[in-house]
Design a protein around this motif. Structure first.
Motif, PDB file in Angstrom:
ATOM      1  N   ASP A 152      43.830  50.601  43.514  1.00 41.51           N
ATOM      2  CA  ASP A 152      45.228  50.163  43.493  1.00 41.51           C
ATOM      3  C   ASP A 152      45.360  48.672  43.829  1.00 41.51           C
ATOM      4  N   LYS A 153      44.217  47.948  43.846  1.00 36.45           N
ATOM      5  CA  LYS A 153      44.144  46.495  44.044  1.00 36.45           C
ATOM      6  C   LYS A 153      44.401  46.059  45.484  1.00 36.45           C
ATOM      7  N   THR A 154      44.417  47.003  46.416  1.00 31.95           N
ATOM      8  CA  THR A 154      44.530  46.644  47.827  1.00 31.95           C
ATOM      9  C   THR A 154      43.147  46.356  48.400  1.00 31.95           C
ATOM     10  N   PHE A 155      43.113  45.591  49.500  1.00 32.28           N
ATOM     11  CA  PHE A 155      41.841  45.192  50.098  1.00 32.28           C
ATOM     12  C   PHE A 155      41.082  46.390  50.655  1.00 32.28           C
ATOM     13  N   HIS A 156      39.775  46.408  50.423  1.00 32.77           N
ATOM     14  CA  HIS A 156      38.919  47.428  51.025  1.00 32.77           C
ATOM     15  C   HIS A 156      37.898  46.809  51.974  1.00 32.77           C
ATOM     16  N   SER A 157      37.092  45.850  51.470  1.00 34.33           N
ATOM     17  CA  SER A 157      36.043  45.286  52.312  1.00 34.33           C
ATOM     18  C   SER A 157      35.533  43.978  51.721  1.00 34.33           C
ATOM     19  N   PHE A 158      34.738  43.294  52.544  1.00 31.65           N
ATOM     20  CA  PHE A 158      34.184  41.993  52.151  1.00 31.65           C
ATOM     21  C   PHE A 158      32.768  41.886  52.699  1.00 31.65           C
ATOM     22  N   GLY A 159      31.900  41.163  51.985  1.00 35.55           N
ATOM     23  CA  GLY A 159      30.559  40.896  52.479  1.00 35.55           C
ATOM     24  C   GLY A 159      29.614  42.075  52.335  1.00 35.55           C
ATOM     25  N   TYR A 160      28.745  42.246  53.356  1.00 39.67           N
ATOM     26  CA  TYR A 160      27.787  43.350  53.323  1.00 39.67           C
ATOM     27  C   TYR A 160      28.504  44.696  53.223  1.00 39.67           C
ATOM     28  N   ASP A 161      29.651  44.831  53.896  1.00 38.83           N
ATOM     29  CA  ASP A 161      30.402  46.085  53.835  1.00 38.83           C
ATOM     30  C   ASP A 161      30.825  46.392  52.402  1.00 38.83           C
ATOM     31  N   ALA A 162      31.229  45.364  51.673  1.00 33.12           N
ATOM     32  CA  ALA A 162      31.634  45.560  50.278  1.00 33.12           C
ATOM     33  C   ALA A 162      30.442  45.958  49.416  1.00 33.12           C
ATOM     34  N   GLU A 163      29.312  45.281  49.628  1.00 34.06           N
ATOM     35  CA  GLU A 163      28.105  45.631  48.868  1.00 34.06           C
ATOM     36  C   GLU A 163      27.675  47.067  49.139  1.00 34.06           C
ATOM     37  N   ASP A 164      27.655  47.444  50.422  1.00 32.51           N
ATOM     38  CA  ASP A 164      27.211  48.789  50.788  1.00 32.51           C
ATOM     39  C   ASP A 164      28.153  49.860  50.249  1.00 32.51           C
ATOM     40  N   LYS A 165      29.455  49.631  50.369  1.00 33.41           N
ATOM     41  CA  LYS A 165      30.425  50.615  49.887  1.00 33.41           C
ATOM     42  C   LYS A 165      30.340  50.790  48.375  1.00 33.41           C
ATOM     43  N   TYR A 166      30.245  49.687  47.664  1.00 30.33           N
ATOM     44  CA  TYR A 166      30.188  49.771  46.205  1.00 30.33           C
ATOM     45  C   TYR A 166      28.893  50.448  45.761  1.00 30.33           C
ATOM     46  N   SER A 167      27.807  50.197  46.483  1.00 33.50           N
ATOM     47  CA  SER A 167      26.544  50.860  46.171  1.00 33.50           C
ATOM     48  C   SER A 167      26.657  52.372  46.399  1.00 33.50           C
ATOM     49  N   ASP A 168      27.311  52.772  47.504  1.00 31.66           N
ATOM     50  CA  ASP A 168      27.509  54.201  47.779  1.00 31.66           C
ATOM     51  C   ASP A 168      28.371  54.849  46.701  1.00 31.66           C
ATOM     52  N   LEU A 169      29.417  54.147  46.293  1.00 37.99           N
ATOM     53  CA  LEU A 169      30.280  54.674  45.229  1.00 37.99           C
ATOM     54  C   LEU A 169      29.489  54.837  43.931  1.00 37.99           C
ATOM     55  N   ALA A 170      28.652  53.845  43.629  1.00 43.24           N
ATOM     56  CA  ALA A 170      27.886  53.886  42.386  1.00 43.24           C
ATOM     57  C   ALA A 170      26.877  55.024  42.392  1.00 43.24           C
ATOM     58  N   GLN A 171      26.300  55.321  43.560  1.00 44.55           N
ATOM     59  CA  GLN A 171      25.343  56.421  43.641  1.00 44.55           C
ATOM     60  C   GLN A 171      25.991  57.748  43.276  1.00 44.55           C
TER      61      GLN A 171
END
Length: 346
Positions: free
Chosen positions: A70-89
């Motif tokens: 919905d275009k709201t902020f979720h995370s930045f930096g390592y947290d963003a990388e880790d979350k997106y990787s978990d989602l992709a898995q």
């Protein structure tokens, strides 16, 4: 981190500097009185990744922004990388807004308020929104740290806090104004903001470092800051750009500009790109493109591996490096002496 001009610092009780880089971002802050007595005593944050893949810990975090569908902020930096990787898995990353290495857009593109950034999924968002969310997150971290330490609203009011935002020396006026507007949207008042050219900020820091060797017959060699009249060159090798400046230490310890800050788009990110090109010669662009789309999590791990390899290039004295290839990446279509070819060119 330091502001570009010493004379600006005493106007605020505290200064917080955001080093907004192409590949990594960090921040630091210092009280005015502390700066006067101990100019190099600067508080910085240590970041680390808790997700899969190679672990990285540093005083900066990746300049990566993740927004919810919905275009709201979720995370930045390592947290963003880790979350997106978990989602992709779990194949649940579709529809999420993942932005990386977006700062160079302000150098390569014709800048205006309506320019948009595109994710790997083809999703678009106004660039101002992307920069606003990123700066707002770092700003919130700074204020949170100050509140936790009991500094904000006690020793220092928020209006007494000066902000410094670093920008490459090669940026034009339009790009710098874009960053000012993004900072304003992020909640940093214009009157409290100073844009500092990255090599000039580094030159102020270096001026205070004990780098000058002085020899005394009784006490032996000691280190001290540069003497007045000393000229020194700063080469700021960033992720996206390389900035160069030469400064001279004046008798009153201020700095004189000897050469105007200059540089170009020659940062470390282009080393990563050369490694990707090398892999494309082995696996073909088509296979790597399909791997990136179908095995996003493994591809993110590959990106981290390449970043770690880049940091160690040349450390063995033979120009060799070892890169771990994800198991799901198909075998090369052909075999050859690609390693020697890569080493001979780079």
């Amino acid at each position: 981190m330091a502001a570009a001009h010493d004379k600006q610092i005493p106007s605020k009780l505290m200064v917080a500097a955001i080093d907004f880089g192409t590949t990594y971002t960090g921040f630091g802050y210092s009280m005015r009185d502390t700066y006067k007595s101990e100019p190099l005593r600067i508080w910085t944050k240590h970041w680390g990744s808790s997700g899969g893949g190679p672990a990285l810990v540093s005083e900066k975090t990746p300049t990566v922004l993740l927004l919810n569908p919905d275009k709201t902020f979720h995370s930045f930096g390592y947290d963003a990388e880790d979350k997106y990787s978990d989602l992709a898995q779990e194949d649940e990353h579709i529809g999420w807004y993942y932005f990386k290495h977006f700062k160079m857009t302000l150098y390569h593109e014709k800048i205006n308020r309506t320019i948009s950034l595109r994710t790997d999924q083809g999703l678009e968002l106004p660039a101002l929104e992307v920069f606003k969310h990123s700066i707002s997150y770092i700003k919130g971290l700074v204020l949170g740290e100050l509140r936790n330490k009991g500094v904000l609203e006690t020793a220092v009011m928020e209006k007494e806090l000066g902000w410094v935002l670093t920008v490459p020396a090669i940026w034009d006026f339009t790009a710098k104004q874009f960053m000012r507007e993004a900072a304003k949207l992020a909640g940093i008042p214009t009157e409290q903001l100073t844009l500092a050219l990255e090599p000039e900020a580094a030159s102020v820091f270096i001026k205070h470092m004990n780098v000058n060797v002085q020899r005394d017959q009784d006490e032996g060699p000691t280190l001290s800051p540069y003497d007045p009249g000393t000229r020194y060159m700063v080469l700021d090798l960033g992720g996206g750009t390389v900035d160069v400046t030469v400064r001279e230490v004046m008798p009153d310890r201020t700095l004189k500009e000897v050469t105007k800050a200059s540089g170009g788009a020659w940062g470390g990110l282009y080393v990563n790109e050369e490694i990707y090109k090398f892999l494309e010669k082995i696996f073909t662009p088509k296979i790597l493109g399909e791997f990136k789309a179908e095995s996003t999590s493994d591809y993110l791990d590959l990106e981290r591996s390449i970043e770690m390899v880049k940091r160690k290039l040349g450390t063995d004295g033979q120009g060799r490096f070892t890169l771990s290839i994800p198991m799901d990446l198909p075998r090369p279509l052909h075999q050859g002496n690609e390693e020697d070819s890569f080493r001979s060119k780079h």
